[in-house]
Write a protein that holds these residues in place. Structure first.
Motif, mmCIF file in Angstrom:
data_model
loop_
_atom_site.group_PDB
_atom_site.id
_atom_site.type_symbol
_atom_site.label_atom_id
_atom_site.label_comp_id
_atom_site.label_asym_id
_atom_site.label_seq_id
_atom_site.Cartn_x
_atom_site.Cartn_y
_atom_site.Cartn_z
ATOM 1 N N GLU A 1 0.890 -1.209 0.134
ATOM 2 C CA GLU A 1 0.012 0.260 -0.205
ATOM 3 C C GLU A 1 0.970 1.226 -0.118
ATOM 4 O OE1 GLU A 1 -3.240 0.193 2.649
ATOM 5 O OE2 GLU A 1 -2.854 -1.975 3.353
ATOM 6 N N GLY B 1 -0.516 4.296 0.959
ATOM 7 C CA GLY B 1 -0.787 5.244 2.186
ATOM 8 C C GLY B 1 -0.899 6.453 1.520
ATOM 9 N N ASP B 2 -0.916 7.522 2.615
ATOM 10 C CA ASP B 2 -1.541 8.857 2.257
ATOM 11 C C ASP B 2 -0.186 9.782 2.072
ATOM 12 O OD1 ASP B 2 -2.577 11.530 2.074
ATOM 13 O OD2 ASP B 2 -3.263 11.570 4.230
ATOM 14 N N CYS B 3 0.071 10.146 0.913
ATOM 15 C CA CYS B 3 1.159 10.804 0.591
ATOM 16 C C CYS B 3 0.745 12.278 0.002
ATOM 17 C CB CYS B 3 2.113 10.323 -0.633
ATOM 18 S SG CYS B 3 2.885 8.658 -0.048
ATOM 19 N N SER B 4 -0.391 12.931 0.479
ATOM 20 C CA SER B 4 -0.865 14.174 -0.193
ATOM 21 C C SER B 4 -0.080 15.324 0.443
ATOM 22 C CB SER B 4 -2.436 14.301 0.355
ATOM 23 O OG SER B 4 -2.429 14.308 2.063
ATOM 24 N N LYS B 5 0.642 15.195 1.400
ATOM 25 C CA LYS B 5 1.604 16.349 1.872
ATOM 26 C C LYS B 5 2.968 16.580 0.848
ATOM 27 C CE LYS B 5 4.267 14.047 5.417
ATOM 28 N NZ LYS B 5 4.605 14.083 6.822
ATOM 29 N N CYS C 1 4.055 5.665 2.018
ATOM 30 C CA CYS C 1 4.213 6.871 3.182
ATOM 31 C C CYS C 1 3.331 6.278 4.553
ATOM 32 C CB CYS C 1 3.314 8.039 2.867
ATOM 33 S SG CYS C 1 4.035 9.108 1.614
ATOM 34 N N LYS C 2 3.125 5.014 4.663
ATOM 35 C CA LYS C 2 2.504 4.363 5.779
ATOM 36 C C LYS C 2 3.320 4.160 6.834
ATOM 37 C CE LYS C 2 -0.353 0.952 5.413
ATOM 38 N NZ LYS C 2 -1.599 1.638 5.888
#
Length: 464
Positions: A117, A119-123, A132-133
């Motif tokens: 996965e 993950g949340d790499c929005s930044k 980014c997990k």
């Protein structure tokens, strides 16, 4: 009762009172002692010591992280997984490795493996990391991936051979570039909470420990280099954590007894009894019946033991100086075949194996003074693949052993193994009191005497 002149009655009462209080405290401490005993027993069962295998005491999977270079915000590391288990391999769909970052690290890139996965790499705006997990899970790449994604000893679909069977194929490796991490030996924080699935549960991993840096040789072998930092993670296997029931069973037979001792009833649990298929069912002709499922749910042939694997040990022949055993392995799972399978047996006469037919054989000597354990496995490109249940779902061989005249006997089940493992899982043996037994010679003699007596009576009647 007369008292001694020097004896103080009050003192005697006080002593007796202290004794009574002491007894009362002891009685009250019994439940506490029981509770303490249960706590200790609980920790012994669930501790890593429960993963100890007496036939492979040093078997483990060691995961080594070598930092090869520093980057502006982290490091580049080579992760190597070595399977040091003598007879337990990791089969398809392969291993998966997980951990938790100590800080807010990210994986910029990976070569030879991939995170399951992102993950949340929005930044991240310009360059998006690979993962980014906070607790990534990594799997091996499949064979045939593009060359730029490959790394040495990678891309085998997560399959790892056992150390005893093929040491060169018992290694897997990948490269990972970590960001938002420390950039020196003092600022790097080691990952924690490592988990390993191979492919199912059973492995328990210890904490990462810093060890002396790994030393590498250049291709011309004239120069040594070393990693900037190295840490190891050791994972051990426990069959109790993997499954509450055995996954194989053993049956016995012999030339000196007509009885065939089958596997015990429900030897592997009967939880799949309602979903099994008879060997002559028309459902077996359906397309895709042998396709594995993502949850690895088996499709077993209906048997009384309901085991995916049965090992049969037959004492076949008894010569003057040798004796012969036939071993047959049968697969009852229609959805799974076994590549690089292994069979381990423990028997005192395995210290004198003369010849093994159609199987490879390797003695296992975990304790130098005892040589009673051996590993059997298939010959490459001949029978190293145990097919799914059906007419081709079996492999067999014969073993010729030389007798030790001081210990050899066929009495009391001596000719049968003490332990049997298939693919590193201990199989359930029949109860010892059911083993095939030698015919009672006294009964034979009594039958012969009775026949002679009957013949004499018949002759006398004819003469009269």
């Amino acid at each position: 009762m007369l008292l001694n002149a020097n004896e103080n009655p009050g003192h005697k009462i006080l002593v007796q009172g202290k004794r009574c209080c002491s007894c009362l405290q002891q009685c009250r401490s019994v439940p506490a002692m029981k509770f303490l005993f249960l706590v200790v027993l609980y920790h012994m069962i669930l501790s890593p010591a429960a993963a100890y295998d007496p036939l492979d005491p040093n078997g483990n999977i060691t995961i080594k992280w070598d930092i090869m270079s520093w980057t502006p915000d982290g490091y580049v590391a080579t992760v190597t997984m070595n399977n040091f288990q003598m007879y337990r391999h990791i089969m398809t769909p392969g291993w998966s490795l997980g951990w938790s970052w100590a800080k807010k690290e990210v994986i910029w890139t990976m070569v030879g493996a991939q995170a399951t996965e992102q993950g949340d790499c929005s930044k991240f705006k310009a360059t998006v990391p690979h993962c980014c997990k906070r607790n990534p899970t990594v799997v091996d790449l499949l064979p045939g991936v593009p060359y730029n994604l490959q790394y040495a000893n990678c891309c085998k679909g997560g399959v790892l051979a056992s150390w005893g069977q093929d040491p060169t194929a018992s290694v897997s490796a990948f490269q990972v570039s970590v960001g938002l991490a420390g950039t020196s030996n003092k600022t790097v924080k080691l990952p924690k909470n490592f988990t390993l699935l191979g492919p199912g549960p059973g492995y328990t991993c210890g904490p990462a420990k810093i060890v002396p840096s790994t030393v590498f040789l250049t291709t011309d072998r004239r120069r040594k280099t070393q990693a900037l930092m190295t840490w190891n993670v050791t994972c051990t296997y426990s069959q109790f954590l993997a499954s509450k029931n055995p996954t194989c069973c053993v049956s016995f037979s012999s030339f000196y007894n007509d009885s065939i001792i089958p596997c015990p009833t429900c030897a592997c649990g009967c939880q799949n009894k309602n979903n099994c298929i008879m060997s002559d069912s028309k459902l077996l002709q359906r397309a895709g019946i042998n396709t594995p499922r993502k949850d690895n749910q088996p499709l077993l042939q209906c048997t009384h033991h309901m085991c995916p694997i049965r090992v049969h040990w037959h004492v076949k022949l008894n010569y003057k100086d040798y004796w012969r055993v036939k071993i047959a392995i049968t697969n009852f799972n229609y959805r799974l075949n076994h590549t690089q399978w292994t069979l381990v047996a423990q028997h005192p006469n395995l210290n004198n194996v003369t010849q093994v037919f159609s199987f490879e054989y390797k003695p296992l000597v975990p304790y130098q003074s005892i040589n009673d354990t051996g590993m059997f496995y298939g010959m490459k490109f001949y029978n190293d693949l145990l097919m799914e249940a059906g007419p081709f779902g079996n492999v067999q061989s014969e073993v010729l052993m030389q007798k030790n005249k001081d210990t050899f006997t066929l009495k009391q089940g001596w000719g049968f193994p003490r332990k049997v493992y298939f693919n590193g899982e201990e199989c359930l043996l029949p109860p010892p009191d059911t083993y095939p037994y030698l015919p009672n010679s006294a009964n034979k003699y009594s039958i012969v005497i009775s026949m002679i007596a009957a013949s004499v009576v018949w002759i006398l009647l004819c003469v009269w």
